[in-house]
Design an enzyme around this catalytic site. Structure first.
Site, PDB file in Angstrom:
ATOM      1  N   GLU A 347      -2.521   5.512   2.310  1.00  0.00           N
ATOM      2  CA  GLU A 347      -3.390   6.519   2.935  1.00  0.00           C
ATOM      3  C   GLU A 347      -2.563   7.695   3.461  1.00  0.00           C
ATOM      4  O   GLU A 347      -2.628   8.073   4.628  1.00  0.00           O
ATOM      5  CB  GLU A 347      -4.261   5.909   4.036  1.00  0.00           C
ATOM      6  CG  GLU A 347      -5.406   5.095   3.506  1.00  0.00           C
ATOM      7  CD  GLU A 347      -6.473   4.780   4.550  1.00  0.00           C
ATOM      8  OE1 GLU A 347      -6.668   5.585   5.488  1.00  0.00           O
ATOM      9  OE2 GLU A 347      -7.106   3.724   4.434  1.00  0.00           O
ATOM     10  N   ASP A 499      -1.344  -2.290   1.495  1.00  0.00           N
ATOM     11  CA  ASP A 499      -2.584  -2.678   2.161  1.00  0.00           C
ATOM     12  C   ASP A 499      -3.438  -3.317   1.082  1.00  0.00           C
ATOM     13  O   ASP A 499      -4.007  -2.633   0.232  1.00  0.00           O
ATOM     14  CB  ASP A 499      -3.264  -1.446   2.761  1.00  0.00           C
ATOM     15  CG  ASP A 499      -4.627  -1.765   3.377  1.00  0.00           C
ATOM     16  OD1 ASP A 499      -5.054  -2.943   3.321  1.00  0.00           O
ATOM     17  OD2 ASP A 499      -5.268  -0.836   3.907  1.00  0.00           O
ATOM     18  N   ASN A 501      -6.094  -5.195   1.597  1.00  0.00           N
ATOM     19  CA  ASN A 501      -7.487  -5.379   2.030  1.00  0.00           C
ATOM     20  C   ASN A 501      -7.954  -6.808   1.785  1.00  0.00           C
ATOM     21  O   ASN A 501      -9.100  -7.041   1.375  1.00  0.00           O
ATOM     22  CB  ASN A 501      -8.401  -4.372   1.317  1.00  0.00           C
ATOM     23  CG  ASN A 501      -8.490  -3.062   2.072  1.00  0.00           C
ATOM     24  OD1 ASN A 501      -8.742  -3.043   3.281  1.00  0.00           O
ATOM     25  ND2 ASN A 501      -8.268  -1.970   1.371  1.00  0.00           N
TER      26      ASN A 501
END
Length: 614
Positions: A347, A499, A501
């Site tokens: 991100e 990440d 998730n």
């Protein structure tokens, strides 16, 4: 429109007759910075592959009460006499305006200074040693031989040297938010015919005068050098000024440009939990076979800047602490303080990579940014230049490639019949970075993978397939590297960050650490309409999680769990230390994160690894 005129033989004649409309503005009146243009030079700037020619000079005359920098934008195919006419017109207009302007507070009987007679306003371009004006040729023709000819520009009583493409500062802007204890650097710095590496910066501080306007009487105190400055507690309440002198590798420098911050330096948020964690990483690793790895989801401004973020996702976070100008100061301070060798980031806003991370880290790190499709954010990997040499950088856009690359055919053929499933996974912008790095002065290599998997709650099956495809690609490149470089498997180690998730109970953690997920695993049925059948996954790498399975790597009021991992190849690499994560008390001190002391809704993972002895 620029009027087209026939060639005029007389300089006097074209001065009296030519009047054209063109872009001409005063630098100081429209720009947030000012350039100390030398009073004896005219600066011409023409960048390659453009038709624009920028002309800048400063004219000063105390008797006429004029001290002004003029900036003109012309075209290379324009005749010189047309541009000279425009310059003359603007000088005449400025003189006329000044003559009508009475000095503030002066007696009414004081007569304004009469402007020169228009016929006396001479603007002429000539070659050094000649008084004959240059007429009837274009700028392109004129400048083609400038290296062999010294040009002069006369404006009234002043003669200027004409210089071409000297180092120049096109734009300079400081950030709106500056906090004690953090780094400050130009929010925007555009250099022409110069480079950051060769340009210099000087920092000054001053309190704003009672009038609210900085002027020549303002006393600026020197406080730092370089384009990056560590803001000190003693700077709180002061405005900062940066003076940049552009320069190039040839040693040439241009006029200095200065910019003053709009707001004064603010206090920092106090002690941040990441500063306690940095006690474990005070110094960079010194061993030739040791590697410090950081994985961190920075929370892209794309997802933090908006009503939905402020009202739904992070309503507990002070709006000022959600602003990227505030958060980036904290996560940059955090990243720098870990003294890492590898930074795997998710991100990452494109603008943050280009204007912040790259410039702050460039002396120590080289960075690679990979956007997620057309999205304004993506994943980035930085490696310490003194420790690593980059051999290859591979990018895999899963949605675009899983249906086309031959190495994916076996797995793709098992799921493509489910059209809804196939469409959903191919529509994702999920991306994998894979870099092959060699530890300098050794025969050791690391294959570093970085990703950010799909986030949706009903998508465990999508994420499991994504990691399955990713590992197929990683294995393919791993084996190809061993073959092409004739490397022993003990001399190349895989590090897989991101990440994901995915919580530890899901299939990704099982596949990574146990190397197998069977056809009956619950993740395959996370969405009934897209249920995956008759698919099992295997991968050949013995992997471990460097930071284990902590309760939380993501902590918000809507969701909190372990989603981030640094996986490493445990038969080749060993764990030296894993930096402890923040406690629940620290994470919840302001209800959740992000907050005034946490710049993201995720926390950074930090681990020290080392190659095992052979």
């Amino acid at each position: 429109m620029i009027a087209k005129f026939s060639h005029l033989c007389s300089l006097k004649l074209f001065q009296q007759q030519l009047r054209v409309t063109a872009l001409s503005t005063c630098l100081r009146s429209i720009r947030p910075h000012s350039t100390a243009v030398d009073m004896d030079k005219v600066y011409l700037r023409h960048a390659q592959n453009t038709e624009e020619l920028h002309i800048t000079f400063r004219y000063s005359n105390k008797e006429l009460k004029l001290d002004r920098s003029f900036n003109f934008c012309r075209r290379m195919d324009e005749r010189v006499d047309e541009a000279l006419s425009r310059i003359r017109h603007n000088v005449e207009k400025e003189l006329s305006k000044r003559s009508r302007k009475k000095t503030k507070g002066a007696p009414a009987v004081v007569e304004p200074t009469p402007p020169p007679n228009p016929d006396e306003i001479i603007v002429a371009l000539h070659r050094d040693g000649s008084e004959e004006g240059i007429l009837g040729i274009t700028f392109a023709e004129l400048l083609s031989d400038l290296a062999n000819v010294q040009l002069k520009l006369r404006v009234l009583d002043t003669t200027f040297d004409v210089v071409l493409n000297e180092p120049w500062t096109g734009a300079l802007q400081l950030p709106s938010s500056m906090m004690a204890g953090c780094l400050v650097y130009p929010l925007k710095l555009e250099l022409q015919f110069a480079s950051r590496a060769h340009s210099s910066g000087e920092w000054f501080k001053a309190t704003k005068p009672a009038s609210g306007i900085f002027n020549e009487q303002t006393k600026w105190e020197p406080c730092g050098k370089g384009l990056i400055y560590q803001v000190a507690p003693a700077d709180i309440g002061y405005h900062l000024k940066l003076v940049v002198t552009p320069a190039n590798e040839s040693g040439h420098s241009g006029p200095a440009t200065e910019c003053i911050s709009k707001l004064p330096v603010q206090p920092g948020p106090g002690a941040c939990p990441f500063e306690l964690r940095q006690q474990y990483t005070r110094q960079p690793l010194s061993g030739t076979h040791e590697i410090r790895v950081v994985s961190y989801n920075l929370l892209a401004d794309l997802y933090a800047d908006g009503d939905y973020a402020r009202k739904t996702l992070f309503p507990y976070c002070a709006p000022s602490a959600l602003k990227i100008d505030y958060r980036k100061q904290l996560f940059i301070k955090e990243l720098v303080g870990y003294n890492a060798d590898l930074l795997c980031l998710q991100e990452v806003d494109l603008k943050i990579f280009e204007h912040d991370l790259q410039h702050v880290l460039e002396h120590t790190f080289a960075g690679i940014m990979t956007p997620k499709g057309a999205c304004a954010e993506g994943i980035a990997l930085f490696y310490r230049k003194s420790r690593f040499q980059l051999l290859h950088n591979y990018v895999l856009h899963l949605g675009d490639n899983i249906s086309t690359l031959p190495i994916f055919a076996s797995l793709w053929n098992r799921i493509k019949h489910n059209e809804q499933l196939a469409k959903r996974i191919c529509d994702r912008s999920t991306t994998l970075q894979l870099c092959l790095l060699q530890l300098r002065e050794t025969d050791r290599y690391v294959l570093v993978a970085n990703t950010h998997l799909y986030f949706h709650p009903d998508a465990d099956h999508i994420r499991l397939l994504q990691i399955g495809f990713s590992l197929i690609f990683v294995e393919h490149m791993y084996r190809q590297t061993i073959k092409e470089r004739n490397i022993s498997s003990q001399n190349i180690g895989l590090i897989f960050c991101g990440d994901f998730n995915s919580v530890p109970e899901c299939g990704i953690y099982k596949l990574m650490t146990e190397q197998f997920v069977g056809t009956d695993f619950v993740d395959w049925r996370s969405n009934a309409e897209e249920a995956v059948t008759d698919v099992e996954l295997r991968q050949p790498f013995m992997m471990s999680s460097a930071c284990g399975t902590p309760p939380y790597t993501n902590y918000t009021t809507l969701f909190a769990a372990c989603l981030d991992y640094i996986f490493y190849q445990s038969d080749c690499l060993e764990l030296l230390q894993s930096v402890p994560l923040p406690t629940v008390e620290e994470l919840s001190a302001n209800e959740a994160i992000p907050s005034v002391t946490f710049p993201s809704d995720h926390v950074a993972l930090v681990a020290d690894l080392a190659f095992k002895s052979i």
